[in-house]
Design a protein around this motif. Structure first.
Motif, PDB file in Angstrom:
ATOM      1  N   PRO A 249       0.810  -1.226   0.000  1.00 43.43           N
ATOM      2  CA  PRO A 249       0.000   0.000   0.000  1.00 43.43           C
ATOM      3  C   PRO A 249       0.843   1.276   0.000  1.00 43.43           C
ATOM      4  N   GLN A 250       2.040   1.219   0.567  1.00 46.92           N
ATOM      5  CA  GLN A 250       2.897   2.408   0.593  1.00 46.92           C
ATOM      6  C   GLN A 250       3.374   2.804  -0.799  1.00 46.92           C
ATOM      7  N   TYR A 251       3.211   1.919  -1.786  1.00 49.80           N
ATOM      8  CA  TYR A 251       3.536   2.240  -3.175  1.00 49.80           C
ATOM      9  C   TYR A 251       2.283   2.153  -4.046  1.00 49.80           C
ATOM     10  N   ASP A 252       1.161   2.539  -3.489  1.00 49.76           N
ATOM     11  CA  ASP A 252      -0.121   2.666  -4.188  1.00 49.76           C
ATOM     12  C   ASP A 252      -0.841   1.360  -4.413  1.00 49.76           C
ATOM     13  N   ASN A 253      -0.503   0.318  -3.631  1.00 49.42           N
ATOM     14  CA  ASN A 253      -1.408  -0.818  -3.459  1.00 49.42           C
ATOM     15  C   ASN A 253      -1.501  -1.789  -4.628  1.00 49.42           C
ATOM     16  N   GLY A 255      -1.989  -3.745  -8.291  1.00 50.07           N
ATOM     17  CA  GLY A 255      -3.157  -3.844  -9.167  1.00 50.07           C
ATOM     18  C   GLY A 255      -3.205  -2.756 -10.212  1.00 50.07           C
ATOM     19  N   GLU A 256      -4.392  -2.162 -10.356  1.00 48.45           N
ATOM     20  CA  GLU A 256      -4.624  -1.215 -11.447  1.00 48.45           C
ATOM     21  C   GLU A 256      -3.735   0.022 -11.380  1.00 48.45           C
ATOM     22  N   ALA A 257      -3.142   0.297 -10.231  1.00 44.76           N
ATOM     23  CA  ALA A 257      -2.279   1.472 -10.087  1.00 44.76           C
ATOM     24  C   ALA A 257      -0.875   1.234 -10.633  1.00 44.76           C
ATOM     25  N   TRP A 258      -0.543   0.005 -11.006  1.00 41.05           N
ATOM     26  CA  TRP A 258       0.829  -0.328 -11.359  1.00 41.05           C
ATOM     27  C   TRP A 258       1.036  -0.572 -12.854  1.00 41.05           C
ATOM     28  N   CYS A 259       0.201  -0.028 -13.710  1.00 42.59           N
ATOM     29  CA  CYS A 259       0.380  -0.282 -15.144  1.00 42.59           C
ATOM     30  C   CYS A 259       1.698   0.275 -15.658  1.00 42.59           C
ATOM     31  N   SER A 260       2.089   1.456 -15.175  1.00 40.26           N
ATOM     32  CA  SER A 260       3.305   2.087 -15.690  1.00 40.26           C
ATOM     33  C   SER A 260       4.560   1.314 -15.282  1.00 40.26           C
ATOM     34  N   PHE A 298      10.507   1.910  -7.007  1.00 39.44           N
ATOM     35  CA  PHE A 298      11.521   2.871  -7.445  1.00 39.44           C
ATOM     36  C   PHE A 298      11.058   3.784  -8.585  1.00 39.44           C
ATOM     37  N   THR A 299       9.769   3.733  -8.886  1.00 40.21           N
ATOM     38  CA  THR A 299       9.158   4.777  -9.722  1.00 40.21           C
ATOM     39  C   THR A 299       8.184   5.628  -8.911  1.00 40.21           C
ATOM     40  N   TYR A 300       7.957   5.275  -7.662  1.00 38.21           N
ATOM     41  CA  TYR A 300       6.938   5.925  -6.850  1.00 38.21           C
ATOM     42  C   TYR A 300       7.264   7.395  -6.608  1.00 38.21           C
ATOM     43  N   ASP A 301       6.282   8.242  -6.847  1.00 35.84           N
ATOM     44  CA  ASP A 301       6.366   9.692  -6.635  1.00 35.84           C
ATOM     45  C   ASP A 301       5.611   9.999  -5.346  1.00 35.84           C
ATOM     46  N   TYR A 302       6.321  10.485  -4.339  1.00 35.30           N
ATOM     47  CA  TYR A 302       5.719  10.654  -3.013  1.00 35.30           C
ATOM     48  C   TYR A 302       4.734  11.810  -2.955  1.00 35.30           C
ATOM     49  N   GLN A 303       4.799  12.750  -3.885  1.00 36.06           N
ATOM     50  CA  GLN A 303       3.793  13.811  -3.918  1.00 36.06           C
ATOM     51  C   GLN A 303       2.556  13.362  -4.684  1.00 36.06           C
ATOM     52  N   TYR A 304       2.785  12.805  -5.832  1.00 32.46           N
ATOM     53  CA  TYR A 304       1.709  12.288  -6.680  1.00 32.46           C
ATOM     54  C   TYR A 304       1.015  11.081  -6.050  1.00 32.46           C
ATOM     55  N   GLN A 305       1.754  10.395  -5.172  1.00 25.98           N
ATOM     56  CA  GLN A 305       1.297   9.203  -4.468  1.00 25.98           C
ATOM     57  C   GLN A 305       0.910   8.099  -5.443  1.00 25.98           C
ATOM     58  N   GLY A 306       1.767   7.899  -6.421  1.00 22.94           N
ATOM     59  CA  GLY A 306       1.552   6.859  -7.407  1.00 22.94           C
ATOM     60  C   GLY A 306       2.812   6.589  -8.198  1.00 22.94           C
ATOM     61  N   CYS A 307       2.710   5.605  -9.080  1.00 23.70           N
ATOM     62  CA  CYS A 307       3.863   5.144  -9.863  1.00 23.70           C
ATOM     63  C   CYS A 307       3.779   5.581 -11.321  1.00 23.70           C
TER      64      CYS A 307
END
Length: 448
Positions: A249-253, A255-260, A298-307
């Motif tokens: 969850p700390q890297y946006d959980n 599933g669908e959030a990890w396409c990039s 290692f693509t996670y953007d801590y402001q955008y809160q996503g990858c």
């Protein structure tokens, strides 16, 4: 239904402070054009770096030339908004010469390739001249480091950057009201390289580039005719994002959030690069495809809160041995065919209703997939990570449908509301020393 993996929102707070003082730009520097309304330009050779204005930086020659800290230009205190930690850093800067766009742009996206060991980081800034006179502020386009060790900064975009005529949304600088005719006539890039005082370490930047574009508003695009890519399919590994639902969850959980990051990892491994067993030791052993978890972290953007930060994905790919990566736009599937024919997969960003892409089985407000080839009839073969399993990742999509959902800039959602499209955004990952055929294919789409 897959939702938007790159949740871009218009930003609305005050401008983040720049790390170093403004320097005087150098002379104009000609660049190859991406064709039409797209222009990608990069600095990557010692001669390129010498065209800029250096304050404490220098080109490093050798196997892979890059820009490094020679001697600190000063120190600054930086408070990381994501850790709350304030630390002192030595810094040095490089300001590129003014790059005049062949066609004034409504949007600019930067990207970079670098090594930033623990205890170092870099900041990329962009300043543009308006066609109507005046300049933007120095916009921060990213604060980046390769890792996330204790004491390092957190990789981040910067919210709230605007001047009433343009604004930054995560990774994209855009004119606020392009219908008025206002455009960006030229730009300068500034690098700030930072390290712990006295450490002697340095980030190394191998490539710094920007893609300026003025793609016209359009719901449909002209259809291309199958070309050199027809019947060619690359052997790209297949990974599903969906098998990672609920992971980290700390890297946006997952599933669908990890396409990039899933698409990025497929392309990285196509080139024979992969994280080591030691790199993956942090991943739960119960999880399949741990390298996808690595890419997300290692693509996670801590402001955008996503990858889904585009340049952060490119920067991640370039952390692998002798790899390069750029974010640009292409003009049609014929451009993709040239790259596929030369052996280069293309990661594309698109949004669509389920009814607009036969065989997908979902709709999305933003999704990345890896184009790996074309059928003999010219339809698109894509490794689509929005699939239930790794074996289900390969899809064949109708050429006309795929080209339209990828290249258009306007679309209607399920409620009939007009929304934006990506206008042909893609990631291109390729070796530091591409073959002659690959160089020709890259040059044909405006990348050197």
């Amino acid at each position: 239904m897959t939702t938007m993996s790159s949740r871009r929102t218009v930003l609305a707070a005050a401008l983040g402070a720049a790390a170093a003082a403004v320097t005087t730009p150098g002379p104009a520097f000609a660049a190859p054009s991406g064709g039409g309304t797209i222009d990608y330009h990069a600095w990557l050779t010692p001669a390129d770096w010498r065209h800029g204005t250096a304050h404490g930086t220098r080109p490093r020659t050798g196997h892979r030339p890059g820009l490094v800290i020679d001697r600190p230009a000063g120190t600054l205190d930086h408070q990381d908004p994501h850790t709350g930690t304030t630390a002192t850093w030595e810094y040095a800067t490089w300001t590129g010469p003014v790059h005049r766009l062949p066609v004034p742009a409504s949007e600019i996206v930067t990207s970079w390739n670098a090594h930033a060991p623990s205890g170092t980081w870099l900041q990329v800034e962009l300043r543009c001249a308006y066609t109507g006179g005046g300049h933007t502020p120095w916009y921060v386009m990213g604060r980046w480091t390769a890792g996330d060790a204790a004491g390092d900064i957190r990789r981040t975009s910067v919210d709230g950057q605007k001047d009433g005529r343009s604004s930054v949304s995560t990774d994209t600088l855009a004119v606020d009201a392009p219908a008025t005719g206002l455009r960006l006539a030229s730009y300068e890039l500034r690098l700030t390289l930072l390290r712990r005082p006295g450490s002697g370490l340095t980030p190394t930047v191998w490539r710094l580039g920007a893609m300026g574009s003025d793609v016209p508003d359009r719901f449909t695009v002209p259809a291309s005719v199958p070309g050199v890519g027809a019947g060619r399919e690359l052997r790209v590994p297949r990974y599903s994002q969906e098998i990672h639902k609920g992971q980290y969850p700390q890297y946006d959980n997952g599933g669908e959030a990890w396409c990039s990051p899933t698409s990025s990892q497929m392309a990285v491994e196509y080139w024979g690069r992969a994280p080591s067993a030691a790199d993956l030791a942090w991943v739960d052993r119960a999880y399949a495809d741990p390298q996808v978890c690595q890419a997300a972290r290692f693509t996670y953007d801590y402001q955008y809160q996503g990858c889904g930060n585009w340049p952060f994905n490119a920067a991640y790919a370039a952390t692998y041995r002798d790899m390069q990566a750029v974010v640009t736009r292409l003009r049609s599937l014929n451009d993709v065919e040239k790259l596929i024919h030369a052996g280069i997969p293309v990661i594309t960003s698109q949004s669509f209703l389920a009814s607009e892409l036969d065989g997908a089985g979902y709709g999305t407000a933003g999704h990345l997939m890896c184009v790996v080839g074309f059928t003999h009839g010219g339809d698109v073969v894509a490794n689509d990570p929005a699939s239930a399993t790794d074996t289900a990742v390969r899809h064949v999509y109708k050429r006309r449908q795929f080209e339209n959902i990828w290249l258009r800039t306007k679309r209607r959602n399920a409620q009939g509301q007009v929304k934006s499209g990506t206008g042909g955004i893609c990631y291109l990952y390729f070796p530091a020393e591409p073959s002659a055929a690959q160089c020709r294919a890259l040059a044909a789409v405006g990348v050197r």
